[in-house]
Design an enzyme around this catalytic site. Sequence first.
Site, PDB file in Angstrom:
ATOM      1  N   HIS A 131       0.844  -1.203   0.000  1.00 13.17           N
ATOM      2  CA  HIS A 131       0.000   0.000   0.000  1.00 13.17           C
ATOM      3  C   HIS A 131       0.871   1.240   0.000  1.00 13.17           C
ATOM      4  CE1 HIS A 131      -2.262   3.184   2.412  1.00 13.17           C
ATOM      5  NE2 HIS A 131      -2.901   3.109   1.256  1.00 13.17           N
ATOM      6  N   SER A 132       0.537   2.211  -0.850  1.00 10.93           N
ATOM      7  CA  SER A 132       1.143   3.540  -0.833  1.00 10.93           C
ATOM      8  C   SER A 132       2.659   3.475  -1.008  1.00 10.93           C
ATOM      9  CB  SER A 132       0.745   4.267   0.466  1.00 10.93           C
ATOM     10  OG  SER A 132       1.093   5.622   0.428  1.00 10.93           O
ATOM     11  N   MET A 133       3.429   3.866   0.009  1.00  5.63           N
ATOM     12  CA  MET A 133       4.892   3.791  -0.052  1.00  5.63           C
ATOM     13  C   MET A 133       5.354   2.408  -0.464  1.00  5.63           C
ATOM     14  SD  MET A 133       7.491   4.222   3.214  1.00  5.63           S
ATOM     15  CE  MET A 133       6.851   2.742   4.050  1.00  5.63           C
ATOM     16  N   SER A 135       3.532   0.159  -2.133  1.00  2.00           N
ATOM     17  CA  SER A 135       3.125  -0.105  -3.507  1.00  2.00           C
ATOM     18  C   SER A 135       4.206   0.418  -4.451  1.00  2.00           C
ATOM     19  CB  SER A 135       1.786   0.575  -3.806  1.00  2.00           C
ATOM     20  OG  SER A 135       1.366   0.314  -5.129  1.00  2.00           O
TER      21      SER A 135
END
Length: 330
Positions: A131-133, A135
């Site tokens: 997720h996010s960072m 990803s």
Amino acid sequence: MKVPRALRLLAQLPNVRHSSSGVSKPLATYTKHFEEISIPVPWGHISGKWYGPKHVRPIVGMHGWQDNAGTFDTLAPLLPSHLSFLSIDAPGHGLSSWLPAGTSYHSIDLVLIIRRLMDDYNWDKISILGHSMSSINGFVYSALFPDKVDLFIGLDVLKPPIRSARSIVNGLTERLEGTLKLERRLKSGSEPPAYDWDQLVTRLHEGSNKSVSLDACKYLLQRNCKPSTHEPHKYYFSRDNRLKTSLFYTLHLDVALEMANRIKCPHLFIKALQAPYYEKKEYYDATLVELRKNPLFEFFEVEGSHHVHLNEPEKVAPIINSFINKYRPL
């Protein structure tokens, strides 16, 4: 049997539930047994939550910036039961060791963490859910080591964001100055500011730009706060403050496109429609064009915030499960 540190901490936290919608789901809705694990690294350990049998190579869950393994607490119970799931705390986050004094956090270090995990468990391949960072880091790892990834799922942030030259230079100046200021503050050894539980929840909620719902804050706070030693019934954020001045990738668009071209594994990306793109959308769209050349790439959009997987896991779980069952079946 010794009670894991995370469970001891959870027992000290108030059982308070919030919901912006006025409807609060019982904690039991998202309960699944896990084992706290510790993975040795040269500066200490990486902590994690292992769901499912230990003899089955897990899908490795990796969280966003300043979050922790709790980001997948609501999603993990909804994932396919035939596989294991390992949600880890990145260095300086959750219950994992901080980097040594005098060092700085950099996004590329988290790519190396993936290799360390593979070496420690002697895996030939890895399955990543980021997720996010993380990803972003899964994207980079899948490009750098395409033969070592058998499945990659990215949530909300597609790739390293592209920045202007001015933004990159100004950002480096600010973060390096900020690092030195934080080091001076850490030398004092003083405890960070403490808050009562409701204040702590509000600060996390608002600090995420209200992406983490009030009700979901408890999942992150279980591994992200400690009781104050001199202010009864108050808590402080226990992650490493140096994370605020982390150094991130500064790539040219051509580099991101080359990375996209090198990703050959089954690749699922889910974009939250109420979350920003964190860069000019033209860069995002250009990368999608390149990724779609991979016949194993799948793209979905869902309604929700940047933390939709935590707030409303039922929106992403069917998409993720269909993808996992296709490429890592029984």
